[in-house]
Scaffold this active site. Structure first.
Site, PDB file in Angstrom:
ATOM      1  CD  GLU A 425      -8.717  36.538 -21.770  1.00 50.22           C
ATOM      2  OE1 GLU A 425      -9.338  36.130 -20.775  1.00 50.22           O
ATOM      3  OE2 GLU A 425      -8.794  37.701 -22.192  1.00 50.22           O
TER       4      GLU A 425
HETATM    5  C1  LIG Z   1       0.668  41.399 -24.515  1.00 49.83           C
HETATM    6  C2  LIG Z   1      -0.288  41.358 -23.371  1.00 49.83           C
HETATM    7  C3  LIG Z   1      -1.631  41.613 -23.566  1.00 49.83           C
HETATM    8  C4  LIG Z   1      -2.525  41.614 -22.491  1.00 49.83           C
HETATM    9  N1  LIG Z   1      -3.835  41.955 -22.690  1.00 49.83           N
HETATM   10  C5  LIG Z   1      -4.636  42.139 -21.611  1.00 49.83           C
HETATM   11  C6  LIG Z   1      -5.938  42.702 -21.762  1.00 49.83           C
HETATM   12  O1  LIG Z   1      -6.391  42.994 -22.878  1.00 49.83           O
HETATM   13  N2  LIG Z   1      -6.687  42.918 -20.639  1.00 49.83           N
HETATM   14  C7  LIG Z   1      -6.220  42.620 -19.386  1.00 49.83           C
HETATM   15  O2  LIG Z   1      -6.939  42.839 -18.425  1.00 49.83           O
HETATM   16  N3  LIG Z   1      -4.996  42.081 -19.221  1.00 49.83           N
HETATM   17  C8  LIG Z   1      -4.195  41.842 -20.294  1.00 49.83           C
HETATM   18  N4  LIG Z   1      -2.936  41.325 -20.131  1.00 49.83           N
HETATM   19  C9  LIG Z   1      -2.485  40.967 -18.781  1.00 49.83           C
HETATM   20  C10 LIG Z   1      -2.412  39.473 -18.577  1.00 49.83           C
HETATM   21  O3  LIG Z   1      -3.699  38.911 -18.562  1.00 49.83           O
HETATM   22  C11 LIG Z   1      -1.608  39.224 -17.292  1.00 49.83           C
HETATM   23  O4  LIG Z   1      -0.259  39.555 -17.596  1.00 49.83           O
HETATM   24  C12 LIG Z   1      -1.734  37.800 -16.790  1.00 49.83           C
HETATM   25  O5  LIG Z   1      -3.045  37.537 -16.330  1.00 49.83           O
HETATM   26  C13 LIG Z   1      -0.743  37.480 -15.660  1.00 49.83           C
HETATM   27  O6  LIG Z   1      -0.742  38.469 -14.682  1.00 49.83           O
HETATM   28  P1  LIG Z   1       0.671  39.099 -14.223  1.00 49.83           P
HETATM   29  O7  LIG Z   1       1.373  39.542 -15.444  1.00 49.83           O
HETATM   30  O8  LIG Z   1       0.437  40.085 -13.162  1.00 49.83           O
HETATM   31  O9  LIG Z   1       1.491  37.884 -13.662  1.00 49.83           O
HETATM   32  P2  LIG Z   1       1.432  37.340 -12.144  1.00 49.83           P
HETATM   33  O10 LIG Z   1       0.029  37.198 -11.702  1.00 49.83           O
HETATM   34  O11 LIG Z   1       2.372  38.132 -11.324  1.00 49.83           O
HETATM   35  O12 LIG Z   1       2.017  35.877 -12.351  1.00 49.83           O
HETATM   36  C14 LIG Z   1       3.422  35.585 -12.388  1.00 49.83           C
HETATM   37  C15 LIG Z   1       3.594  34.065 -12.296  1.00 49.83           C
HETATM   38  O13 LIG Z   1       3.047  33.586 -11.068  1.00 49.83           O
HETATM   39  C16 LIG Z   1       2.057  32.607 -11.293  1.00 49.83           C
HETATM   40  N5  LIG Z   1       0.955  32.758 -10.330  1.00 49.83           N
HETATM   41  C17 LIG Z   1       0.418  33.909  -9.876  1.00 49.83           C
HETATM   42  N6  LIG Z   1      -0.601  33.632  -9.033  1.00 49.83           N
HETATM   43  C18 LIG Z   1      -0.712  32.284  -8.970  1.00 49.83           C
HETATM   44  C19 LIG Z   1      -1.568  31.383  -8.286  1.00 49.83           C
HETATM   45  N7  LIG Z   1      -2.559  31.811  -7.500  1.00 49.83           N
HETATM   46  N8  LIG Z   1      -1.389  30.062  -8.470  1.00 49.83           N
HETATM   47  C20 LIG Z   1      -0.414  29.602  -9.272  1.00 49.83           C
HETATM   48  N9  LIG Z   1       0.434  30.408  -9.945  1.00 49.83           N
HETATM   49  C21 LIG Z   1       0.289  31.729  -9.797  1.00 49.83           C
HETATM   50  C22 LIG Z   1       1.573  32.841 -12.728  1.00 49.83           C
HETATM   51  O14 LIG Z   1       1.048  31.661 -13.324  1.00 49.83           O
HETATM   52  C23 LIG Z   1       2.849  33.319 -13.401  1.00 49.83           C
HETATM   53  O15 LIG Z   1       3.608  32.225 -13.825  1.00 49.83           O
HETATM   54  C24 LIG Z   1      -2.047  41.293 -21.204  1.00 49.83           C
HETATM   55  C25 LIG Z   1      -0.689  41.002 -21.000  1.00 49.83           C
HETATM   56  C26 LIG Z   1       0.186  41.053 -22.057  1.00 49.83           C
HETATM   57  C27 LIG Z   1       1.649  40.804 -21.802  1.00 49.83           C
END
Ligand SMILES: Cc1cc2nc3c(=O)[nH]c(=O)nc-3n(C[C@H](O)[C@H](O)[C@H](O)COP(=O)(O)OP(=O)(O)OC[C@H]3O[C@@H](n4cnc5c(N)ncnc54)[C@H](O)[C@@H]3O)c2cc1C
Length: 575
Positions: A425
């Site tokens: 989220e």
């Molecule tokens: C168990 C699980 C359930 C999930 N359920 C859903 C779901 O139902 N629907 C759905 O759509 N998604 C879902 N997700 C996805 C989840 O919302 C994302 O994993 C999350 O939003 C982070 O995206 P990412 O994993 O690509 O991390 P990234 O975006 O690659 O982030 C990696 C790190 O970089 C930081 N970062 C990235 N961009 C910025 C920025 N602009 N400013 C500051 N820091 C930044 C982040 O805070 C984080 O610490 C789920 C994930 C998991 C693991």
């Protein structure tokens, strides 16, 4: 370890969040306190008796995946069916479509209880409830007639689908495609990852809310549209979509996290929600509700971990003191757990009341002000509560000593389950950036200023009470609110930049600590007035003020002075 719904703490937090005042004003029509109390106690009973016993079973069984199908753990389907039949899914949903239209704040308390009982169980309905809000606000009448009733009754569940491999925090990078069909619907192709409850056997249909891009869409988030894509189409045929796999993960093992594929056979049939290219507006309605609910997951797991650690500390005998609860360090851990949990609960419920006022306020101005309050508090509710969820669950393991690290006690499961809430989220880093870059400056800074004034009023009331049991509560909270105010002014005085974003996370923590401390003090004042549980609430408020809120000045420095060291430290980060 069993779960007991903390009904007295919940009621006290709801009152301090403004529920009692809203009831007295008639914001909820003729709803009265007795009805609210009986809803809460029935929810507590269901959570404790029916859902909580499934938590360890779900953790062990997980969600096996075979031939595109997910099997939920033993007992899961029966519990979900009974839960939905009892009307819990539609508690705050519109009455026109079979919901009960009770306060979002009361639903927030119930969401906490479902998730204390089992976070893997609770997250499914969280997404359905968020989907209901988006569909009710942005769907056409035809779509509402077709889907709302069954989503509200829980006969069907909803999902929320943003994430793709290259599009996580940066939602604008998503590539799933939508094309217009001649009948007014759309054909969707692409794939999504990490989709919670993307496939399962709890309901006969699953209604997916999916972000995709039309061919003529502008780049970035301004070119995203939202589509409702049912697993089973209205004519009873299977839509062109499937779950490709289910992830193996650290916690919430009973919540299936799916990779979804759309359009193997040319395109899944989807229906537009809101306007073309403007899907993020509808998705934000959905995300904001889900963000509060995920914050509540933090509260929920913290509550469960605290109950368990407290019981263990009374039983476990070590050394001269007898039960380990006699040791000051163990007491400190338990008080930290309880105080952080109560503070996070208070912030989440206050967000729930603000949402209610934004929907039901008697004037346009009142609704707008409440909407801004909810917007300000939502990132704090999400990130503060889920950060403390992880910290409290970890302290819970510490209180258990070695037994905490052994799966059999269940304390370790709380740590594993809690961890995701700070990530999904919108990561907590994204929440903090949202608070600093967009929320603090709402209404030219007036929204946050009004909130700070309310915190000041609480501090003054603590001062005026002269209750010796408050100890240093008033001066320590006053310092914390001073720190929050100075830091907020510092942020308002400059444009968003690397320097302000570098301090976003400590600023959010400072906000949560100052606000949470004041809200605990408000609960203590109310308890003293009513001569109910005054001693316990006052002691907790004092502990928070003297041990946690005092960290405010350090956080202030981190925000206002720490950025340079971050900017100058690249040499320390060479890979
Ligand atoms: C168990 C699980 C359930 C999930 N359920 C859903 C779901 O139902 N629907 C759905 O759509 N998604 C879902 N997700 C996805 C989840 O919302 C994302 O994993 C999350 O939003 C982070 O995206 P990412 O994993 O690509 O991390 P990234 O975006 O690659 O982030 C990696 C790190 O970089 C930081 N970062 C990235 N961009 C910025 C920025 N602009 N400013 C500051 N820091 C930044 C982040 O805070 C984080 O610490 C789920 C994930 C998991 C693991």
């Amino acid at each position: 370890m069993s779960y007991r719904a903390p009904l007295s703490d919940i009621a006290s937090a709801l009152d301090a969040a403004g529920l009692q005042a809203a009831l007295a004003e008639g914001l909820y029509g003729d709803l009265d306190r007795a009805t609210v109390d009986s809803v809460l106690s029935e929810a507590g009973r269901f959570a404790a008796d029916v859902i909580a016993p499934l938590n360890a079973v779900g953790d062990k069984f997980g969600t096996p995946f075979k031939d595109g199908r997910v099997t939920t753990p033993p007992g899961w389907k029966e519990a979900y069916t009974d839960w939905a039949a009892a009307g819990w899914n539609g508690l705050a949903a519109p009455a026109d479509y079979g919901g009960q239209e009770l306060p979002h704040a009361v639903n927030a308390a119930c969401v906490e209880m479902w998730n204390s009982a089992s976070m893997a169980f609770g997250i499914g309905p969280v997404l359905t409830m968020a989907a209901i809000d988006a569909l009710a606000a942005y769907g056409t009448d035809a779509l509402k007639r077709q889907y709302l009733e069954k989503l509200i009754s829980g006969e069907w569940m909803g999902t929320m689908q943003l994430t793709e491999p290259q599009a996580g925090s940066d939602v604008g990078a998503l590539r799933s495609k939508a094309v217009r069909a001649s009948d007014g619907s759309y054909r969707i192709t692409g794939s999504k990852i990490f989709i919670t409850y993307g496939e399962h056997d709890l309901t006969s249909n699953i209604i997916h809310f999916v972000l995709a891009r039309l061919p003529d869409a502008p780049p970035g988030t301004k070119g995203i549209s939202l589509f409702l894509i049912p697993k089973i189409l209205p004519d009873g045929t299977r839509n062109d979509l499937r779950a490709h796999s289910v992830e193996h993960k650290l916690g919430i093992h009973a919540s299936p996290t799916c990779t979804m594929v759309y359009g193997d056979e040319g395109g899944a049939v989807g229906f537009l929600i809101g306007e073309e290219h403007k899907g993020m507006a509808a998705m934000f309605t959905m995300m904001n509700r889900a963000r509060l609910a995920v914050g509540l997951q933090g509260v929920a797991i913290a509550e469960r971990a605290t109950q368990q650690a407290l019981a263990y500390a009374h039983e476990r005998k070590q050394g001269a003191a007898g039960a380990i609860i006699a040791y000051p360090d163990v007491k400190r851990m338990l008080l930290t757990m309880r105080a952080l949990t109560a503070a996070a609960r208070a912030i989440c419920y206050a967000t729930g009341v603000a949402i209610d006022r934004s929907l039901r306020g008697t004037s346009e101005a009142a609704r707008k002000a409440a909407q801004e309050r909810a917007s300000l508090l939502t990132p704090v509710a999400k990130a503060f509560a889920t950060d403390i969820g992880t910290e409290v669950a970890s302290l819970g393991v510490q209180v258990h000593g070695g037994m905490g690290y052994i799966e059999e006690t269940g304390a370790a499961q709380h740590v594993r389950d809690a961890r995701i809430a700070a990530i999904y989220e919108g990561t907590n880093g994204i929440q903090a950036a949202d608070l600093v870059a967009r929320k603090v400056s709402l209404a030219g800074g007036n929204t946050v200023r009004l909130y700070l004034n309310e915190l000041r009023e609480i501090v003054k009331a603590v001062q005026a009470s002269n209750a010796p049991a408050f100890g240093g509560t008033a001066p320590r909270l006053n310092e914390a609110v001073d720190s929050l105010e100075r830091t907020t002014q510092w942020l308002l005085a400059q444009k968003t930049s690397d320097a302000t974003l570098a301090g976003a996370t400590p600023y959010l923590r400072l906000f949560g600590s100052a606000a949470g401390g004041c809200m605990l003090a408000a609960q203590a004042l109310a308890a003293q007035r009513e001569a109910g549980d005054g001693a316990g609430r006052t002691a907790l408020a004092r502990f928070f003020a003297e041990n946690i809120a005092v960290q405010a000045s350090g956080l202030e420095r981190s925000v206002t002075e720490g950025a340079q060291s971050i900017g100058a430290a690249d040499a320390a980060l060479s890979a």
